[in-house]
Motif scaffolding. Structure first.
Motif, PDB file in Angstrom:
ATOM      1  N   PHE A   1      35.732  45.238  56.412  1.00  0.00           N
ATOM      2  CA  PHE A   1      36.967  46.008  56.329  1.00  0.00           C
ATOM      3  C   PHE A   1      38.174  45.084  56.236  1.00  0.00           C
ATOM      4  CE2 PHE A   1      40.589  47.773  58.687  1.00  0.00           C
ATOM      5  CZ  PHE A   1      40.881  48.868  57.889  1.00  0.00           C
ATOM      6  N   LEU A   2      38.225  44.066  57.109  1.00  0.00           N
ATOM      7  CA  LEU A   2      39.358  43.142  57.096  1.00  0.00           C
ATOM      8  C   LEU A   2      39.401  42.336  55.800  1.00  0.00           C
ATOM      9  CD1 LEU A   2      39.223  41.833  60.786  1.00  0.00           C
ATOM     10  CD2 LEU A   2      40.833  43.489  59.800  1.00  0.00           C
ATOM     11  N   LYS A   3      38.226  41.960  55.289  1.00  0.00           N
ATOM     12  CA  LYS A   3      38.175  41.203  54.045  1.00  0.00           C
ATOM     13  C   LYS A   3      38.704  42.042  52.882  1.00  0.00           C
ATOM     14  CE  LYS A   3      34.947  38.689  51.044  1.00  0.00           C
ATOM     15  NZ  LYS A   3      33.520  38.292  50.852  1.00  0.00           N
ATOM     16  N   ARG A   4      38.299  43.313  52.851  1.00  0.00           N
ATOM     17  CA  ARG A   4      38.762  44.198  51.776  1.00  0.00           C
ATOM     18  C   ARG A   4      40.274  44.427  51.875  1.00  0.00           C
ATOM     19  NH1 ARG A   4      35.214  47.613  52.468  1.00  0.00           N
ATOM     20  NH2 ARG A   4      36.291  49.043  53.892  1.00  0.00           N
ATOM     21  N   ARG A   5      40.770  44.655  53.083  1.00  0.00           N
ATOM     22  CA  ARG A   5      42.207  44.865  53.247  1.00  0.00           C
ATOM     23  C   ARG A   5      42.992  43.629  52.853  1.00  0.00           C
ATOM     24  NH1 ARG A   5      44.127  49.169  56.223  1.00  0.00           N
ATOM     25  NH2 ARG A   5      46.122  48.329  55.487  1.00  0.00           N
ATOM     26  N   ALA A   6      42.474  42.442  53.215  1.00  0.00           N
ATOM     27  CA  ALA A   6      43.164  41.204  52.852  1.00  0.00           C
ATOM     28  C   ALA A   6      43.187  41.017  51.339  1.00  0.00           C
ATOM     29  CB  ALA A   6      42.478  40.015  53.528  1.00  0.00           C
ATOM     30  N   ARG A   7      42.066  41.334  50.690  1.00  0.00           N
ATOM     31  CA  ARG A   7      42.003  41.187  49.229  1.00  0.00           C
ATOM     32  C   ARG A   7      42.984  42.139  48.544  1.00  0.00           C
ATOM     33  NH1 ARG A   7      37.003  41.634  48.838  1.00  0.00           N
ATOM     34  NH2 ARG A   7      36.829  43.842  48.266  1.00  0.00           N
ATOM     35  N   LEU A   8      43.038  43.391  49.017  1.00  0.00           N
ATOM     36  CA  LEU A   8      43.973  44.347  48.431  1.00  0.00           C
ATOM     37  C   LEU A   8      45.415  43.948  48.706  1.00  0.00           C
ATOM     38  CD1 LEU A   8      42.168  47.713  49.313  1.00  0.00           C
ATOM     39  CD2 LEU A   8      42.350  46.636  47.068  1.00  0.00           C
ATOM     40  N   GLY A   9      45.665  43.440  49.913  1.00  0.00           N
ATOM     41  CA  GLY A   9      47.021  42.994  50.245  1.00  0.00           C
ATOM     42  C   GLY A   9      47.478  41.835  49.374  1.00  0.00           C
ATOM     43  N   LEU A  10      46.588  40.866  49.157  1.00  0.00           N
ATOM     44  CA  LEU A  10      46.935  39.740  48.295  1.00  0.00           C
ATOM     45  C   LEU A  10      47.191  40.200  46.862  1.00  0.00           C
ATOM     46  CD1 LEU A  10      44.409  37.034  49.580  1.00  0.00           C
ATOM     47  CD2 LEU A  10      46.895  37.029  49.829  1.00  0.00           C
ATOM     48  N   ARG A  11      46.406  41.170  46.398  1.00  0.00           N
ATOM     49  CA  ARG A  11      46.616  41.674  45.039  1.00  0.00           C
ATOM     50  C   ARG A  11      47.971  42.371  44.919  1.00  0.00           C
ATOM     51  NH1 ARG A  11      42.134  45.705  43.145  1.00  0.00           N
ATOM     52  NH2 ARG A  11      40.896  43.829  43.585  1.00  0.00           N
ATOM     53  N   ARG A  12      48.319  43.187  45.935  1.00  0.00           N
ATOM     54  CA  ARG A  12      49.625  43.846  45.907  1.00  0.00           C
ATOM     55  C   ARG A  12      50.753  42.838  45.928  1.00  0.00           C
ATOM     56  NH1 ARG A  12      47.230  47.485  49.586  1.00  0.00           N
ATOM     57  NH2 ARG A  12      48.199  46.365  51.309  1.00  0.00           N
ATOM     58  N   SER A  13      50.606  41.798  46.760  1.00  0.00           N
ATOM     59  CA  SER A  13      51.650  40.781  46.848  1.00  0.00           C
ATOM     60  C   SER A  13      51.801  40.034  45.531  1.00  0.00           C
ATOM     61  CB  SER A  13      51.318  39.795  47.978  1.00  0.00           C
ATOM     62  OG  SER A  13      51.287  40.448  49.227  1.00  0.00           O
ATOM     63  N   ALA A  14      50.673  39.691  44.918  1.00  0.00           N
ATOM     64  CA  ALA A  14      50.738  38.973  43.643  1.00  0.00           C
ATOM     65  C   ALA A  14      51.398  39.815  42.562  1.00  0.00           C
ATOM     66  CB  ALA A  14      49.329  38.565  43.211  1.00  0.00           C
ATOM     67  N   ASN A  15      51.111  41.108  42.550  1.00  0.00           N
ATOM     68  CA  ASN A  15      51.703  41.983  41.543  1.00  0.00           C
ATOM     69  C   ASN A  15      53.174  42.272  41.809  1.00  0.00           C
ATOM     70  OD1 ASN A  15      49.236  42.210  40.219  1.00  0.00           O
ATOM     71  ND2 ASN A  15      48.638  44.054  41.323  1.00  0.00           N
ATOM     72  N   SER A  16      53.644  41.951  43.016  1.00  0.00           N
ATOM     73  CA  SER A  16      55.022  42.290  43.386  1.00  0.00           C
ATOM     74  C   SER A  16      55.950  41.083  43.391  1.00  0.00           C
ATOM     75  CB  SER A  16      55.039  42.936  44.785  1.00  0.00           C
ATOM     76  OG  SER A  16      54.211  44.069  44.835  1.00  0.00           O
ATOM     77  N   VAL A  17      55.465  39.924  42.982  1.00  0.00           N
ATOM     78  CA  VAL A  17      56.276  38.696  43.067  1.00  0.00           C
ATOM     79  C   VAL A  17      57.567  38.835  42.265  1.00  0.00           C
ATOM     80  CG1 VAL A  17      56.371  36.275  42.392  1.00  0.00           C
ATOM     81  CG2 VAL A  17      54.366  37.147  43.591  1.00  0.00           C
ATOM     82  N   PHE A  18      57.447  39.262  41.009  1.00  0.00           N
ATOM     83  CA  PHE A  18      58.643  39.333  40.159  1.00  0.00           C
ATOM     84  C   PHE A  18      59.635  40.360  40.692  1.00  0.00           C
ATOM     85  CE2 PHE A  18      60.960  41.324  36.654  1.00  0.00           C
ATOM     86  CZ  PHE A  18      61.638  40.215  36.147  1.00  0.00           C
ATOM     87  N   HIS A  19      59.131  41.533  41.087  1.00  0.00           N
ATOM     88  CA  HIS A  19      60.036  42.575  41.566  1.00  0.00           C
ATOM     89  C   HIS A  19      60.688  42.167  42.881  1.00  0.00           C
ATOM     90  CE1 HIS A  19      61.704  46.548  41.329  1.00  0.00           C
ATOM     91  NE2 HIS A  19      61.274  46.865  42.544  1.00  0.00           N
ATOM     92  N   ALA A  20      59.939  41.495  43.754  1.00  0.00           N
ATOM     93  CA  ALA A  20      60.518  41.016  45.006  1.00  0.00           C
ATOM     94  C   ALA A  20      61.617  39.992  44.738  1.00  0.00           C
ATOM     95  CB  ALA A  20      59.428  40.403  45.883  1.00  0.00           C
ATOM     96  N   LEU A  21      61.379  39.105  43.763  1.00  0.00           N
ATOM     97  CA  LEU A  21      62.396  38.118  43.393  1.00  0.00           C
ATOM     98  C   LEU A  21      63.642  38.803  42.841  1.00  0.00           C
ATOM     99  CD1 LEU A  21      63.174  35.142  42.996  1.00  0.00           C
ATOM    100  CD2 LEU A  21      62.081  35.235  40.754  1.00  0.00           C
TER     101      LEU A  21
END
Length: 378
Positions: A18-38
């Motif tokens: 469960f923690l591994k899946r949540r971490a993977r999804l969290g990293l994917r969301r963060s990677a997809n949000s880099v430009f918008h966050a900037l």
């Protein structure tokens, strides 16, 4: 070994997964949000320093907050959200400044400001975001100390933040085609799975599988509604952003495709529900079951081709192939050709024909032409 001791490793393994899946999804969301966050960071800091250095305001917090909230992470149509938040913040701060000027600060003044702000927001617009922002900004104005530049300097800061957000929306927009493509691929993949589960339900004479298909199809409706809402924002960007105006026709085409896919998913729900009843009542002959399962499986494969056509390198060729595959299936959708004789089985074929027309229209076929492909019922 006690039962609790045996269950402990299983619980630990489940927790790890469960923690591994949540971490993977969290990293994917963060990677997809880099430009918008900037983009949000640059706009917020830029609006803050513009108000501070150019306008001479001390601590223009509302300039930064207006920009951040306006550019936040939502699927709402982006231009409408920016305008709602920008105008809501500005009016809320202006209302708070006026009431603060007339009534002074205090607990009862704060309660009155929030009450009047909510009523004003509901009078001006039905949007929940607009109401929330107007009330929140009015409350903050009353509770925070009056700035050195006077109470109405905060209204100007809110305008600055909204203008920075609008400028970012027009000049540095996201590609309006990217999210709709991903959305269409996802929902078409789910539709394909619904059809495959219906085919499996027939092949294994299992009504439970048909109910699973129905549940899957029903679960997609909130997602499709969000996707259609996001597509409205993409159309807005393509219309207004000079960088992407040349893609307006393509984005509008994806919006029309999403409507047809929505209809197809709704039709698949009706089909799956009726199919469960047919299986329970043994309303199909063995030959009819085989033929119907076959065309359902072929339709699922054609839907996969349609999903590939949405964003493939040879989209036009793939779309034409998907359309031809669906047309080949459509001309066979007659109860007689499928060796279906009982009325309940014929009802399934009629529902399948409705779904097929939706899919043919999604594959860019004229509605009259799609209906003409279906065999005439006698």
């Amino acid at each position: 070994m006690p039962e609790s001791a045996q269950a402990e490793p299983a619980r630990a393994a489940a927790t790890y997964l469960f923690l591994k899946r949540r971490a993977r999804l969290g990293l994917r969301r963060s990677a997809n949000s880099v430009f918008h966050a900037l983009l949000i960071a640059v706009c917020a800091v830029g609006a803050y320093y513009f108000s501070e250095l150019v306008l001479g305001h001390h601590g223009p917090l509302f300039a930064a907050t207006s920009a951040i909230v306006a550019l936040g992470f939502t699927r709402d149509p982006r231009l409408r959200r920016v305008l709602e938040v920008g105008v809501g913040c500005t009016i809320g701060i202006a209302v708070g400044d006026m009431l603060l000027h007339w009534l002074g600060s205090g607990i009862w003044q704060a309660a009155l400001v929030v009450f009047l702000s909510i009523l004003l927001a509901r009078f001006l617009d039905s949007g929940a975001i607009f109401t929330t922002q107007l009330a929140l900004q009015s409350l903050l104005v009353v509770l925070l100390p009056i700035p050195e530049g006077g109470p109405f300097s905060r209204s100007i800061d809110a305008v600055v933040g909204g203008c920075f957000a609008l400028a970012a929306t027009f000049l540095i927009p996201r590609d309006p085609r990217r999210q709709p493509r991903d959305d269409l691929r996802e929902v078409l993949a789910e539709l394909s799975l619904v059809l495959r589960e219906c085919a499996a339900a027939l092949s294994y004479n299992d009504s439970t599988t048909a109910w699973h298909a129905l549940v899957r199809a029903r679960s997609q409706q909130p997602r499709i509604d969000r996707m259609r809402q996001g597509l409205r924002g993409s159309v807005e960007i393509a219309k207004l952003a000079p960088m992407y105006r040349r893609h307006l026709q393509e984005v509008e085409g994806m919006a029309r495709l999403m409507i047809r896919v929505d209809y197809a998913m709704r039709s698949s729900r009706v089909l799956a529900r009726r199919l469960a009843s047919v299986i329970n009542n043994a309303a199909l002959s063995d030959a009819g079951t085989v033929h119907l399962a076959e065309v359902l499986g072929q339709t699922a494969s054609a839907v996969d081709e349609l999903a590939a056509a949405v964003s493939g390198a040879k989209a036009h060729t793939t779309m034409r192939h998907a359309r031809d595959s669906l047309a080949d299936i459509a001309i066979r959708l007659h109860p007689r050709d499928l060796e279906i004789t009982r009325m309940e089985g014929e009802t399934v074929v009629l529902l399948f024909r409705t779904l097929m027309v939706d899919l043919l229209e999604a594959a860019d076929m004229d509605p009259d032409e799609a209906r003409a492909l279906l065999p005439t019922l006698q």
